[in-house]
Design a protein around this motif. Structure first.
Motif, short mmCIF file in Angstrom:
data_model
loop_
_atom_site.label_atom_id
_atom_site.label_comp_id
_atom_site.label_asym_id
_atom_site.label_seq_id
_atom_site.Cartn_x
_atom_site.Cartn_y
_atom_site.Cartn_z
N ILE A 165 0.86 -1.19 0.00
CA ILE A 165 0.00 0.00 0.00
C ILE A 165 0.90 1.25 0.00
CG2 ILE A 165 -1.66 1.34 1.37
CD1 ILE A 165 -3.22 -0.92 0.61
N ASP A 172 1.82 6.35 -6.96
CA ASP A 172 0.73 7.27 -7.31
C ASP A 172 1.09 8.73 -7.06
OD1 ASP A 172 -0.84 5.23 -8.15
OD2 ASP A 172 -2.01 5.06 -6.32
N LEU B 86 -5.01 -1.83 -3.31
CA LEU B 86 -5.97 -0.74 -3.40
C LEU B 86 -6.12 -0.11 -2.03
CD1 LEU B 86 -8.67 -2.49 -5.59
CD2 LEU B 86 -6.94 -0.87 -6.32
N TYR B 87 -6.53 1.16 -2.00
CA TYR B 87 -6.72 1.81 -0.70
C TYR B 87 -8.06 1.38 -0.12
CZ TYR B 87 -3.08 4.52 -2.90
OH TYR B 87 -1.93 4.89 -3.55
N PRO B 88 -8.04 0.65 0.99
CA PRO B 88 -9.28 0.02 1.48
C PRO B 88 -10.33 1.03 1.94
CG PRO B 88 -7.49 -0.29 3.05
CD PRO B 88 -6.88 0.32 1.82
N HIS B 89 -9.91 2.26 2.29
CA HIS B 89 -10.87 3.22 2.82
C HIS B 89 -11.52 4.06 1.72
CE1 HIS B 89 -7.15 5.34 2.23
NE2 HIS B 89 -7.73 6.49 2.41
N PHE B 98 -7.07 8.83 -7.05
CA PHE B 98 -6.02 9.17 -6.08
C PHE B 98 -4.74 9.74 -6.73
CE2 PHE B 98 -2.55 8.30 -3.11
CZ PHE B 98 -3.06 8.84 -1.94
N PRO B 99 -4.19 9.07 -7.75
CA PRO B 99 -2.97 9.64 -8.36
C PRO B 99 -3.20 11.02 -8.95
CG PRO B 99 -3.43 7.44 -9.22
CD PRO B 99 -4.60 7.82 -8.39
N LYS B 101 -5.39 13.21 -7.80
CA LYS B 101 -5.49 14.12 -6.66
C LYS B 101 -4.09 14.52 -6.20
CE LYS B 101 -7.52 14.21 -2.06
NZ LYS B 101 -8.12 13.37 -1.02
N MET B 102 -3.19 13.54 -6.15
CA MET B 102 -1.81 13.82 -5.75
C MET B 102 -1.15 14.76 -6.75
SD MET B 102 -1.12 12.41 -2.88
CE MET B 102 -2.77 12.61 -2.28
N ARG B 146 -6.20 2.53 -11.93
CA ARG B 146 -5.48 3.48 -11.09
C ARG B 146 -4.06 3.70 -11.62
NH1 ARG B 146 -4.10 1.99 -4.96
NH2 ARG B 146 -2.77 0.54 -6.07
N LYS B 150 -2.62 8.46 -14.29
CA LYS B 150 -1.79 9.65 -14.54
C LYS B 150 -1.06 9.57 -15.87
CE LYS B 150 1.76 7.62 -11.70
NZ LYS B 150 2.70 7.77 -10.62
#
Lengths: 273, 352
Positions: A165, A172, B86-89, B98-99, B101-102, B146, B150
């Protein structure tokens, strides 16, 4: 049949436990509704003849409880937020970063958890007095801005998050800072809630420390303020219990709503707060 | 993006090398597999391409740019991990975003792009779900979307299919191929499964004990293995391997004597043992004894005894009985000689 007996036995034990746990609370509420003579009557009575709800009004008139309440709220929220912030950063460092002396430092911190809190009162007081912080908000807040118990609990949770993660977040485009606040903290939500609640309860109920480092009425917190009912002439138990009921209500409400997280958080680390 | 490794080595502790002097170029727009047994350094190689791991020595180029000193953030690669990571939340949409957003892409644009990608990987009906409630194949699709979000210069996949069941694995490998061809992104795929590598890639890099054994097309790997390791690693059923000492005079006169002197091992593909004379294609004849013969569907496997060694052939046409003697015709294609270092010295296109 045998199973049924076991179930009955289990519930009997649980109910007994619950009664023992609830007894002080029921006694508190019962006493808060008694007249002054009734509180010292022997044998003790559980249900007063007349329910003296006026005790609650009288209790609040006795001392500036609103001021105490504000003090408690300020101290509790600042220590909780501050402690959480420093602990999250430290837990991240201990779980993910590599630096010289990391393990030794961790063991030393772990060692501080073995020292009983009472032993730290005098050295802490001396330190604060040399910093001229005695009898200020600083004295109530600053010593509690770091807690290794919280660091340790969070580190355990952070470490259970898979490395992949972290790598995925790096790929990312997340920096360590972003990874911490956008990924790690949300993932560890339940543990963070648990340590927060434990800290809030601990801070709200703190008695010894605020009593020692403050001596003006303006700085008193609620638990310390309850002393108002104890004088040279004795203690007015009915009013004391009425005020106590007010003091613990916020914590009871908090616990009822968040008990799921509290239990999960404690059982995960095998530690109590 | 073209990827070049120039003399790249890696050692974790400074003394023991994990990867030895890797030199290769992955052409732009291709899908390349890195194939090898576990512990051969294939995932480590991928980590070095991604920038999560820095080489001990040597240089890495993306196109003409030396990226050796750049970290994962600067290299702008997309990566899919073995367990998807994957981000579980976050729900599916937020995971894909997510990428972006970063990278501080404005929100409406982020969302548009993410939905586009979700459509590409056929996951657009699951956008509100959390990864925990998706199947393995769906999680895989989200991870790919994901990684592509980008618009990476490279797409890296680290054993992405190994957590899926057999049927889904075949479906997903076709999906990966389709997505790669639709987007044209240079893709590097790590696997220990030769079947996966053979079906999906333009080129395959076979890696063993931290060294490149061969880097070529799947066909070349099979027809012209550069050494014994590749010959044994590629091909199902596995190639028959014999010592040159197991042969009597069967090969004399057919192959140059000097060559035979240098030979240590002999490799014979199971399909290079025919039970009838094929004329010019036949290199030599050997006499064997049938040990077992199994027929199952299209498969016919005969296990034979040749001077005390076991040989497997898939090419028996006639009815044969266990225990009978059987002459076999060694075919030119699928017959290889290897010297004491394991290097191929005979066989393949050069001697066809």
């Amino acid at each position: 049949m045998k199973r049924k007996t076991a179930i009955i036995l289990r519930y009997v034990i649980l109910i007994l436990g619950a009664i023992i746990m609830l007894m002080p609370f029921l006694w508190m509420i019962s006493t808060s509704l008694k007249t002054q003579p009734e509180t010292v009557k022997i044998p003790p009575i559980w249900i007063p003849k007349h329910l003296m709800f006026s005790n609650y009004v009288d209790a609040l008139k006795e001392a500036p409880f609103f001021r105490y309440f504000i003090n408690s709220v300020v101290v509790t929220s600042l220590t909780t937020v501050g402690q959480l912030f420093t602990s999250i950063l430290a837990a991240f460092a201990f779980s993910r970063l590599n630096f010289y002396g990391k393990n030794i430092l961790f063991v030393i911190f772990l060692g501080t958890m073995m020292v009983p809190g009472e032993m730290l009162i005098i050295p802490n007081f001396v330190t604060l007095s040399q910093l001229h912080l005695v009898n200020t908000y600083g004295a109530l807040i600053i010593p509690w801005l770091a807690s290794f118990f919280t660091v340790f609990t969070l580190r355990q949770t952070f470490q259970s998050v898979p490395d992949q993660i972290y790598y995925a977040a790096k790929i990312d485009g997340a920096s360590d800072w972003h990874y911490l606040w956008h990924v790690l903290v949300p993932i560890s939500k339940s543990t963070i809630t648990a340590v927060t609640v434990l800290q809030v309860i601990g801070s709200w109920n703190a008695f010894m420390w605020p009593l020692i480092v403050t001596n003006t009425e303006n700085l008193r917190t609620l638990p310390v303020g309850l002393q108002a009912f104890t004088s040279d002439a004795g203690t007015n138990y009915a009013l004391l219990m009425a005020a106590s009921t007010f003091v613990i209500i916020p914590m009871v409400v908090l616990y009822v709503f968040l008990q799921k997280y509290i239990i999960a958080g404690i059982s995960k680390t095998g530690l109590k707060g | 993006m073209e990827v070049t490794f120039k003399d790249v080595s890696l050692s974790y502790d400074g003394s023991r090398e994990i990867l030895h002097h890797l030199n290769f170029t992955i052409p732009e727009g291709t899908l390349v597999s890195i194939l090898g047994p576990s512990g051969c350094g294939k995932s480590t190689t991928l980590m070095m391409i991604s920038g999560l791991l820095a080489p001990t020595s040597g240089q890495i180029f993306f196109g003409d740019e030396d990226v050796t000193k750049q970290d994962a953030l600067q290299r702008k690669v997309g990566m899919v991990f073995q367990n998807y990571a994957l981000y579980p939340h976050l729900n599916v949409l937020d995971n894909i975003m997510f990428p972006l957003k970063m990278a501080k892409v404005p929100k409406p644009e982020r969302k548009k792009k993410a939905i586009e990608l979700a459509k590409l990987v056929h996951i657009e009906d699951q956008l509100d779900k959390k990864p925990g409630s998706l199947s393995g194949g769906q999680q895989q699709r989200v991870a790919i979307a994901r990684a592509l979000a980008k618009e990476p210069s490279l797409l890296l996949l680290d054993e992405p299919l190994s957590n899926l069941d057999a049927r889904l694995r075949i479906e997903m490998r076709q999906e990966i191929r389709r997505i790669q061809q639709e987007t044209g992104v240079t893709t590097i795929f790590v696997t220990h499964d030769q079947d996966e590598a053979l079906h999906i890639s333009d080129h395959i890099m076979v890696l063993n004990s931290g060294q490149i054994q061969q880097f070529s097309s799947a066909e070349t790997l099979y027809d012209n293995p550069s050494n014994l390791f590749v010959a044994q690693f590629i091909g199902e059923p596995v190639i028959n391997t014999l010592d040159i000492a197991d042969f009597g005079d069967e090969l004399k006169g057919q192959i140059d004597t000097e060559l035979l002197k240098r030979t240590q091992k002999v490799g014979i593909r199971p399909e290079a043992l025919q039970d009838h004379d094929t004329g010019a294609e036949t290199l030599a004849t050997i006499t064997t004894k049938v040990k077992t013969f199994e027929k199952f569907g299209r498969e016919k496997n005969a296990l034979l005894d040749f001077n005390g060694k076991r040989l497997l052939t898939t090419e028996i046409e006639a009815e044969i009985a266990e225990g009978q003697e059987l002459p076999l015709y060694l075919q030119k294609s699928g017959f290889y000689l290897f010297d004491q270092d394991g290097t191929r010295i005979f066989g393949g296109d050069q001697d066809a």
